[in-house]
Design an enzyme around this catalytic site. Structure first.
Site, mmCIF file in Angstrom:
data_model
loop_
_atom_site.group_PDB
_atom_site.id
_atom_site.type_symbol
_atom_site.label_atom_id
_atom_site.label_comp_id
_atom_site.label_asym_id
_atom_site.label_seq_id
_atom_site.Cartn_x
_atom_site.Cartn_y
_atom_site.Cartn_z
ATOM 1 N N TYR A 172 89.103 80.786 60.191
ATOM 2 C CA TYR A 172 88.548 80.804 61.716
ATOM 3 C C TYR A 172 87.210 81.318 61.288
ATOM 4 O O TYR A 172 86.039 82.165 62.237
ATOM 5 C CB TYR A 172 89.866 82.307 62.610
ATOM 6 C CG TYR A 172 89.028 81.270 63.674
ATOM 7 C CD1 TYR A 172 89.555 79.969 64.081
ATOM 8 C CD2 TYR A 172 88.083 82.148 64.615
ATOM 9 C CE1 TYR A 172 88.598 79.444 65.551
ATOM 10 C CE2 TYR A 172 87.543 82.149 66.204
ATOM 11 C CZ TYR A 172 88.176 81.017 66.573
ATOM 12 O OH TYR A 172 88.016 80.385 68.262
ATOM 13 N N SER A 195 82.768 79.686 60.222
ATOM 14 C CA SER A 195 81.735 78.721 60.651
ATOM 15 C C SER A 195 83.000 76.878 60.768
ATOM 16 O O SER A 195 82.124 76.853 61.998
ATOM 17 C CB SER A 195 80.518 78.581 59.391
ATOM 18 O OG SER A 195 80.012 77.297 59.678
ATOM 19 N N GLN A 196 83.373 76.514 60.009
ATOM 20 C CA GLN A 196 83.710 75.267 60.483
ATOM 21 C C GLN A 196 85.211 75.441 61.341
ATOM 22 O O GLN A 196 85.391 74.606 61.930
ATOM 23 C CB GLN A 196 84.311 74.712 59.156
ATOM 24 C CG GLN A 196 82.868 74.311 58.066
ATOM 25 C CD GLN A 196 82.152 73.101 59.475
ATOM 26 O OE1 GLN A 196 82.872 72.250 59.856
ATOM 27 N NE2 GLN A 196 81.148 73.036 59.606
ATOM 28 N N SER A 198 89.599 87.710 61.923
ATOM 29 C CA SER A 198 88.930 86.994 62.667
ATOM 30 C C SER A 198 90.156 86.711 63.720
ATOM 31 O O SER A 198 90.347 85.603 65.213
ATOM 32 C CB SER A 198 89.560 84.966 62.135
ATOM 33 O OG SER A 198 87.826 85.437 61.176
ATOM 34 N N HIS A 216 85.235 69.519 52.350
ATOM 35 C CA HIS A 216 84.580 69.389 51.225
ATOM 36 C C HIS A 216 85.678 68.739 50.505
ATOM 37 O O HIS A 216 86.333 69.592 50.643
ATOM 38 C CB HIS A 216 83.422 70.347 51.423
ATOM 39 C CG HIS A 216 82.429 70.401 50.164
ATOM 40 N ND1 HIS A 216 81.512 69.581 49.695
ATOM 41 C CD2 HIS A 216 82.937 71.270 48.674
ATOM 42 C CE1 HIS A 216 81.618 69.810 48.061
ATOM 43 N NE2 HIS A 216 81.929 70.939 48.072
ATOM 44 N N ASP A 254 77.220 65.574 47.673
ATOM 45 C CA ASP A 254 77.355 67.101 48.449
ATOM 46 C C ASP A 254 76.226 68.032 47.339
ATOM 47 O O ASP A 254 75.526 69.002 47.806
ATOM 48 C CB ASP A 254 77.972 67.643 48.724
ATOM 49 C CG ASP A 254 78.250 68.887 49.399
ATOM 50 O OD1 ASP A 254 77.240 69.050 50.334
ATOM 51 O OD2 ASP A 254 78.551 70.246 49.330
HETATM 52 P P1 NAD Z 1 83.285 79.888 55.863
HETATM 53 O O1 NAD Z 1 82.960 80.912 54.961
HETATM 54 O O2 NAD Z 1 83.044 80.527 56.949
HETATM 55 O O3 NAD Z 1 84.678 80.832 56.108
HETATM 56 C C1 NAD Z 1 86.301 80.635 56.470
HETATM 57 C C2 NAD Z 1 87.459 81.692 56.960
HETATM 58 O O4 NAD Z 1 88.066 81.416 55.451
HETATM 59 C C3 NAD Z 1 86.882 82.820 57.147
HETATM 60 O O5 NAD Z 1 87.770 82.528 58.518
HETATM 61 C C4 NAD Z 1 87.616 83.725 56.481
HETATM 62 O O6 NAD Z 1 88.149 84.517 57.519
HETATM 63 C C5 NAD Z 1 88.458 82.982 55.622
HETATM 64 N N1 NAD Z 1 88.467 83.426 54.248
HETATM 65 C C6 NAD Z 1 88.018 83.988 53.903
HETATM 66 N N2 NAD Z 1 88.056 84.524 52.437
HETATM 67 C C7 NAD Z 1 89.364 84.052 52.754
HETATM 68 C C8 NAD Z 1 90.214 84.685 51.723
HETATM 69 N N3 NAD Z 1 90.287 84.996 49.960
HETATM 70 N N4 NAD Z 1 91.578 84.058 51.625
HETATM 71 C C9 NAD Z 1 91.546 83.799 53.332
HETATM 72 N N5 NAD Z 1 91.089 82.968 53.688
HETATM 73 C C10 NAD Z 1 89.799 83.958 53.960
HETATM 74 O O7 NAD Z 1 83.874 78.772 56.091
HETATM 75 P P2 NAD Z 1 83.338 77.517 55.840
HETATM 76 O O8 NAD Z 1 81.567 77.717 55.990
HETATM 77 O O9 NAD Z 1 84.034 77.131 57.982
HETATM 78 O O10 NAD Z 1 83.315 76.464 54.887
HETATM 79 C C11 NAD Z 1 84.883 75.698 55.173
HETATM 80 C C12 NAD Z 1 85.282 74.399 54.742
HETATM 81 O O11 NAD Z 1 83.789 73.936 55.285
HETATM 82 C C13 NAD Z 1 84.709 74.832 53.146
HETATM 83 O O12 NAD Z 1 85.455 73.882 52.328
HETATM 84 C C14 NAD Z 1 83.317 73.974 53.184
HETATM 85 O O13 NAD Z 1 82.428 73.100 52.049
HETATM 86 C C15 NAD Z 1 83.640 73.079 54.167
HETATM 87 N N6 NAD Z 1 81.808 72.653 55.416
HETATM 88 C C16 NAD Z 1 81.256 73.989 55.713
HETATM 89 C C17 NAD Z 1 80.426 74.106 56.078
HETATM 90 C C18 NAD Z 1 79.445 74.513 56.225
HETATM 91 O O14 NAD Z 1 77.991 74.263 57.104
HETATM 92 N N7 NAD Z 1 79.500 75.904 56.516
HETATM 93 C C19 NAD Z 1 79.574 72.282 56.061
HETATM 94 C C20 NAD Z 1 80.537 71.294 56.039
HETATM 95 C C21 NAD Z 1 81.565 71.695 55.080
HETATM 96 MG MG MG Z 2 76.033 70.057 52.168
#
Ligand code: NAD
Ligand code: MG
Length: 356
Positions: A26, A28-29, A54, A109, A192
């Site tokens: 829960y 960013s995405q 979260s 991703h 990417d």
């Molecule tokens: P994030 O860093 O915001 O973290 C997501 C969640 O994962 C957090 O709620 C955290 O509680 C949980 N978390 C953190 N460490 C953990 C662990 N060790 N075990 C279990 N849960 C854990 O992630 P994000 O940036 O939302 O990325 C999630 C996916 O989306 C990735 O595959 C990323 O490549 C992809 N993505 C991200 C973006 C972006 O702009 N942030 C854009 C496109 C795709």
């Molecule tokens: Mg990218």
């Protein structure tokens, strides 16, 4: 070749009818996907560890929360939105043993699939919807009635419904309002990584530092060098964002434009060959293997590299100058935490009666 874009009307939204979608993570995405899906009428459950910070956030937003294993057991679609570096462990221990046969396993991703970190069994579907923007934008644009564009891909289709469900998911998070483009896990992952290494994060950072150091080593004032290199970059990028290189060149002086044509290629000499090497290391798996090995060894090299750049002169000079420019909404980064400076200090200390 012109890529086909898919919009709302190209998608069968009923492909997810009666299905439950588990959003794992829960951040960013995760928060944006969960809330947009819910507001599009999809049955959503958020999977989080018992100790996750979260949990209260998701619950306050009115979402159903369970531990990861229970959420996966209930779900027809499982979207993994924990950091890429954490996905393998969560998948191996809590997701894989609990996946329903025929479930659709989704990613935003492709890293873990492309480089074989996660190997889904033959009986499940594997798809991707990768929004081209951060989560807060995905949520705010959706709430305002629009959508952030995305890439989608299907890696494995055991049920015969993987593509329809992946597109219906893209529609439910709002992405097909702006348009989605079909790709593969291979193409999405390699492009990417290349973009962030060669240009967006790596290439641009290296150019900024090189330009700053060139001026400072030649005896010019560091503050002036900061304004000339890092500060002004945004103004130039904003022009490109709106109207491409042509609009940037239209907006700057003729002197700047002429200098662009005669000196830009000198600066970039040899760069394309180096970029091809960088791409080669991505395609061969050399970069992924190195990064995975660093993590498995505890991350020491990563921390050293981070530390080496953290105290660069441009960061010290920049922080002081930005603190006097509240209109930038400046932030400082300490030990992995980003904190707003000028604007937060200017705010009243405790807004009462709001949850801000
Ligand atoms: P994030 O860093 O915001 O973290 C997501 C969640 O994962 C957090 O709620 C955290 O509680 C949980 N978390 C953190 N460490 C953990 C662990 N060790 N075990 C279990 N849960 C854990 O992630 P994000 O940036 O939302 O990325 C999630 C996916 O989306 C990735 O595959 C990323 O490549 C992809 N993505 C991200 C973006 C972006 O702009 N942030 C854009 C496109 C795709
Ligand atoms: Mg990218």
């Amino acid at each position: 070749m012109t890529a086909r874009m898919y919009y709302d009307n190209d998608v069968d939204a009923t492909a997810l009818a009666g299905q439950t979608v588990a959003i794992i993570g829960y951040g960013s995405q995760g928060h944006a996907h969960a809330l947009n899906l819910r507001d599009s009428g999809v049955n959503v459950i958020v999977g989080l560890a018992e100790a996750s910070k979260s949990r209260p956030l998701a619950a306050e937003a009115g979402l159903r929360v369970a531990n990861v294993a229970d959420a996966v057991r209930e779900a027809d679609v499982v979207m993994i939105l924990v950091p890429d570096t954490a996905q393998k462990a969560v998948y191996d221990t809590e997701i894989e043993p609990n996946l329903k046969p025929g479930a659709l396993l989704m990613f935003a991703h492709g890293f873990n699939i492309r480089f074989g970190r996660i190997k889904p069994g033959a009986g499940i579907d594997v798809g991707m919807v990768a929004p081209k923007g951060p989560g807060h934008l995905l949520r705010s644009v959706y709430s305002a009635g629009g959508g952030v564009p995305a890439l989608f891909a299907v890696e494995q289709d055991a049920s015969g419904t993987a593509r329809a469900r992946t597109l219906a998911y893209a529609r439910a998070i709002g992405a097909t309002r702006a348009g989605v483009l079909e790709t593969t896990f291979k193409e999405e992952t390699e492009t990417d990584l290349f973009g962030e290494q060669a240009l967006l994060c790596g290439g641009v950072s290296a150019l900024i530092k090189a330009a700053f150091e060139t001026l400072v080593e030649a005896g010019y004032q560091p503050e002036l060098a900061y304004f000339e290199t890092m500060h002004e970059l945004k103004l130039i990028v904003d022009l490109m964002y709106r109207g491409g290189l042509n609009f940037m060149r239209f907006s700057v002086s003729d002197t700047a434009e002429y200098g662009d044509y005669v000196s830009g290629p000198r600066v970039a000499e040899g760069v394309k060959a180096t970029m091809k090497d960088v791409l080669g290391d991505i395609q061969s798996g050399a970069f992924a293997n190195r990064w995975i090995a660093v993590q498995e060894a505890g991350g020491a090299e990563f921390r050293e590299l981070r530390q080496r750049d953290r105290d660069h002169q441009i960061e010290k000079v920049g922080a002081e100058l930005r603190a006097q420019m509240p209109f930038l909404n400046p932030v400082v980064v300490h030990a992995g935490e980003a904190q707003a400076t000028a604007t937060s200090a200017a705010k009243p200390a405790a807004p009462s009666g709001t949850a801000s």
